[in-house]
Design a protein around this motif. Structure first.
Motif, PDB file in Angstrom:
ATOM      1  N   SER A  25       0.824  -1.205  -0.074  1.00 45.97           N
ATOM      2  CA  SER A  25       0.073   0.166  -0.026  1.00 45.97           C
ATOM      3  C   SER A  25       0.904   1.113  -0.102  1.00 45.97           C
ATOM      4  O   SER A  25       2.036   1.269   0.538  1.00 45.97           O
ATOM      5  CB  SER A  25      -0.822   0.107   1.424  1.00 45.97           C
ATOM      6  N   VAL A  26       0.152   2.083  -0.628  1.00 48.13           N
ATOM      7  CA  VAL A  26       0.827   3.503  -0.703  1.00 48.13           C
ATOM      8  C   VAL A  26       0.052   4.744  -0.643  1.00 48.13           C
ATOM      9  O   VAL A  26      -1.085   4.559  -0.761  1.00 48.13           O
ATOM     10  CB  VAL A  26       1.907   3.767  -1.927  1.00 48.13           C
ATOM     11  N   GLU A  27       0.756   5.964  -0.043  1.00 50.74           N
ATOM     12  CA  GLU A  27      -0.234   6.892   0.472  1.00 50.74           C
ATOM     13  C   GLU A  27       0.378   8.150  -0.380  1.00 50.74           C
ATOM     14  O   GLU A  27       1.578   8.266  -0.652  1.00 50.74           O
ATOM     15  CB  GLU A  27      -0.068   7.101   1.921  1.00 50.74           C
ATOM     16  N   LEU A  32       8.588   6.938  -4.272  1.00 54.15           N
ATOM     17  CA  LEU A  32       8.998   5.458  -4.690  1.00 54.15           C
ATOM     18  C   LEU A  32      10.230   5.448  -4.932  1.00 54.15           C
ATOM     19  O   LEU A  32      11.240   4.591  -4.837  1.00 54.15           O
ATOM     20  CB  LEU A  32       8.115   5.072  -5.853  1.00 54.15           C
ATOM     21  N   PHE A  33      10.914   6.452  -5.518  1.00 52.24           N
ATOM     22  CA  PHE A  33      12.222   6.569  -6.078  1.00 52.24           C
ATOM     23  C   PHE A  33      12.635   8.284  -6.351  1.00 52.24           C
ATOM     24  O   PHE A  33      11.753   8.820  -6.706  1.00 52.24           O
ATOM     25  CB  PHE A  33      12.711   5.606  -7.138  1.00 52.24           C
ATOM     26  N   ARG A  34      14.038   8.341  -6.056  1.00 49.03           N
ATOM     27  CA  ARG A  34      14.228   9.992  -6.189  1.00 49.03           C
ATOM     28  C   ARG A  34      15.489  10.131  -7.045  1.00 49.03           C
ATOM     29  O   ARG A  34      16.283   9.166  -7.091  1.00 49.03           O
ATOM     30  CB  ARG A  34      14.610  10.300  -4.742  1.00 49.03           C
ATOM     31  N   GLU A  35      15.415  11.250  -7.711  1.00 51.64           N
ATOM     32  CA  GLU A  35      16.537  11.460  -8.618  1.00 51.64           C
ATOM     33  C   GLU A  35      17.564  11.716  -7.732  1.00 51.64           C
ATOM     34  O   GLU A  35      17.965  12.024  -6.708  1.00 51.64           O
ATOM     35  CB  GLU A  35      16.364  12.869  -9.181  1.00 51.64           C
ATOM     36  N   ASP A  47      -3.349   0.672  -8.075  1.00 51.91           N
ATOM     37  CA  ASP A  47      -4.558   1.562  -7.546  1.00 51.91           C
ATOM     38  C   ASP A  47      -3.993   2.736  -7.098  1.00 51.91           C
ATOM     39  O   ASP A  47      -2.823   2.968  -6.773  1.00 51.91           O
ATOM     40  CB  ASP A  47      -5.226   0.971  -6.301  1.00 51.91           C
ATOM     41  N   GLY A  48      -4.848   4.218  -7.462  1.00 47.82           N
ATOM     42  CA  GLY A  48      -4.131   5.215  -7.155  1.00 47.82           C
ATOM     43  C   GLY A  48      -3.543   5.801  -8.489  1.00 47.82           C
ATOM     44  O   GLY A  48      -3.634   5.388  -9.594  1.00 47.82           O
ATOM     45  N   ALA A  49      -2.648   6.790  -8.085  1.00 48.43           N
ATOM     46  CA  ALA A  49      -1.746   7.426  -9.123  1.00 48.43           C
ATOM     47  C   ALA A  49      -0.683   7.920  -8.634  1.00 48.43           C
ATOM     48  O   ALA A  49      -0.202   8.282  -7.641  1.00 48.43           O
ATOM     49  CB  ALA A  49      -2.626   8.623  -9.633  1.00 48.43           C
ATOM     50  N   ALA A  95      -2.216   1.481  -4.458  1.00 47.84           N
ATOM     51  CA  ALA A  95      -1.119   0.350  -4.122  1.00 47.84           C
ATOM     52  C   ALA A  95      -0.377   0.298  -5.328  1.00 47.84           C
ATOM     53  O   ALA A  95      -0.508   0.387  -6.438  1.00 47.84           O
ATOM     54  CB  ALA A  95      -1.892  -1.289  -3.980  1.00 47.84           C
ATOM     55  N   VAL A  96       0.795  -0.454  -5.197  1.00 51.68           N
ATOM     56  CA  VAL A  96       1.825  -1.047  -6.184  1.00 51.68           C
ATOM     57  C   VAL A  96       2.280  -2.147  -6.215  1.00 51.68           C
ATOM     58  O   VAL A  96       2.257  -2.759  -5.027  1.00 51.68           O
ATOM     59  CB  VAL A  96       2.998   0.362  -6.337  1.00 51.68           C
ATOM     60  N   LEU A  97       2.634  -2.656  -7.299  1.00 50.42           N
ATOM     61  CA  LEU A  97       3.266  -3.970  -7.191  1.00 50.42           C
ATOM     62  C   LEU A  97       4.953  -3.731  -7.771  1.00 50.42           C
ATOM     63  O   LEU A  97       5.240  -2.969  -8.368  1.00 50.42           O
ATOM     64  CB  LEU A  97       2.955  -4.620  -8.470  1.00 50.42           C
TER      65      LEU A  97
END
Length: 572
Positions: A25-27, A32-35, A47-49, A95-97
């Motif tokens: 799950s993510v909020e 998720l990753f950073r430059e 799910d989500g964006a 949510a992400v995979l």
């Protein structure tokens, strides 16, 4: 592999990815990753964006619409093992995979359907990133050879790259320099910016590679089944076939993938691409393919010697050779494929070196063509590379002069291309014509190229042509100085022809009377040392064509397997 940058996975594709990863799950606000991160995982939005930004502050989105359910994140750098060029922030809870990077590479290698969808999207996204302010930025003069060197390295390695010219983009360049505590007057060479914080003053190519995470540093005890020296078309083909057929494969190159073909603006006679493709695109696709099968790329490193492996690390006697690199590290190799290609020949003109990278070029791509609009440019050479360059530049420059020493363009150029060149209203063919002198922007002959003096060798008449660019395609000399016989430091030499190209197959002769333990004669691409092969432009008798080089690189892997099967260490 052409594709939209953000396709949606089918339910069946999603199920196959799900088996390799884990859901979480993510909020909103999660990163998720950073430059600038060293690495990142493959993500599919369930799910989500999620929005992708080209800055750490998440103020510049890469696209107008966020990534939604069924779509995935990442780009070419994920497969290349490069550092991260963008920042991904969750915009709506969901949510992400998540698939770890190494597991993702294995998945792409095993699943052709997924590979086609994902690699196509990744390639398209690299273009989006390159067009943004993300990735590398360089501030420097277009007449500075160090800046040109860095730009060429970035292009050859398909890095997102933006060049702020001190002359053409002077205001923005000054502003960006000030943000990093520098001034135009205080520069001693180009400044390379990586991310929001890192600034490198005139870095070496190795420093730049380490910063962005491309290539790999070889371990002091590195070894492989197959070491390929050179990452042009021949070397890349050998890498694809070697790695895909189970050989532990290492590829070395001092600049990056592509070789001379990587400098070609457009290749129209390569099988399977009726509309043509650029040398950069061909090299990028091949590199991705080789990496997908597990080939390791060590760049930028130059091979300086080939030696016997005296380490005793191999109990079966199969580690026959060591390839020594310019930093002193040696990679043990059970077999070696030499695909070092050739260096561009230079015109016998005074002060040529002063203008190399500052008006004299050995490649014709968008990078070199940027300064040619509304100008007359000169192309020298009668082969396919010269013809391709002339046609490409005719769409960018006001006028193209193509100079050849002889009187027949068809002697060394493919007929389809020669016909096209001679039919073009924008290309003027000058026969029996040679370059005699170069002039710079100032009286001292320094700075950027401003004019070229040419001579008709029949009439002995000369003309000075005002031009910002001279493109030279007059052939190349083989990169074999490190392989010449009789070297004092004990390095191994090979049988070379009188021009320095590597002899193979029936043409080779044993250098010092050694007997091959299996009693076999060299195979078609095998050199005078068993287990060492030569392919592509470096090989005597090769066709000097991209398709021929690819064919040689692919075919020689079968011979490599055969030689390894005999464990044929040479005897003293």
């Amino acid at each position: 592999m052409d594709s939209a940058p953000f396709p949606t996975l089918t339910p069946d594709q999603l199920d196959r990815v799900r088996a390799a990863g884990r859901e979480r799950s993510v909020e909103a606000g999660d990163i998720l990753f950073r430059e600038g991160d060293d690495a990142y995982d493959f993500h599919v939005v369930l799910d989500g964006a999620v929005n992708v930004y080209t800055d750490l502050e998440c103020e510049r989105p890469l696209t107008d619409e966020p990534v939604g359910p069924g779509q995935f994140l990442g780009e070419v750098g994920l497969l290349m093992g490069e550092a991260v060029y963008a920042t991904a922030r969750v915009e709506r809870d969901g949510a992400v995979l998540e698939v770890p990077a190494e597991r993702f590479r294995q998945l792409v290698e095993a699943d052709t359907d997924l590979a086609e969808t994902i690699l196509g999207a990744f390639t398209a996204r690299r273009g989006l990133v390159s067009d943004s302010a993300s990735g590398l930025q360089m501030i420097g003069s277009r007449t500075d050879p160090d800046a040109v060197r860095i730009a060429e390295f970035s292009r050859r390695n398909y890095l997102p790259f933006r060049w702020l010219d001190l002359e053409g983009d002077s205001e923005e360049a000054a502003r960006v320099l000030a943000e990093h505590g520098r001034t135009v007057d205080g520069l001693d060479g180009p400044v390379v910016l990586w991310g929001s914080e890192t600034a490198l003053d005139n870095p070496t190519l190795l420093e730049l590679a380490r910063t962005v995470g491309i290539g790999r540093e070889p371990a002091p005890d590195a070894q492989a089944d197959l070491v390929i020296v050179g990452a042009g078309p021949a070397g890349l083909a050998a890498a694809v076939y070697g790695a895909s057929e189970g050989l532990d494969t290492v590829v070395l190159d001092e600049m990056g993938a592509g070789g001379q073909a990587g400098a070609s603006s457009w290749i129209e006679n390569y099988l399977g691409f009726p509309a043509g493709l650029s040398g950069t695109e061909l090299a990028t696709r091949a590199t991705l393919q080789a990496r997908k099968f597990g080939a390791r790329f060590v760049m930028p490193h130059r091979a300086v010697a080939l030696r016997r492996d005296r380490s005793g690390a191999s109990t079966d006697g199969a580690n026959a050779y060591c390839v020594e690199l310019d930093d002193g590290v040696a990679i043990r190799a059970r077999s070696v494929v030499l695909a070092t290609g050739a260096h561009y020949r230079r015109l016998p003109v005074p002060d040529l070196h002063q203008y190399e990278g500052a008006g004299v070029y050995y490649a014709a791509t968008e990078m070199e063509a940027r300064g040619c609009a509304d100008a007359t440019v000169i192309v020298v050479g009668g082969g396919n590379s010269a013809g391709q360059a002339a046609m490409f530049l005719s769409t960018r420059a006001a006028r193209v002069l193509l100079l050849i020493r002889g009187d027949d363009l068809g002697k060394s150029m493919s007929s389809y291309l020669a016909d096209r060149v001679q039919a073009s209203d924008d290309v003027e063919l000058r026969t029996h014509t040679e370059v005699r002198a170069l002039e710079g922007e100032d009286a001292g002959g320094h700075g950027a190229l401003a004019a070229v003096t040419v001579e008709n060798t029949q009439s002995v008449e000369t003309e000075t042509v005002e031009t910002p660019a001279l493109f030279v395609f007059i052939g190349a000399d083989p990169c074999t100085a490190w392989l010449r016989p009789g070297q004092d430091d004990g390095a191994l030499g090979l049988a070379l022809d009188r021009h320095g190209f590597v002899q193979t197959g029936a043409d080779v002769a044993d250098l010092d009377g050694r007997v091959w333990t299996d009693g076999q004669r060299p195979t078609t691409f095998e050199t005078s040392l068993p287990g060492v092969f030569a392919v592509g432009d470096v090989r005597a008798g090769s066709t000097k064509r991209v398709a021929g080089a690819v064919g040689e690189g692919a075919v020689t892997v079968k011979a490599v397997h055969g030689r390894l099967a005999t464990v044929d260490t040479p005897q003293d």
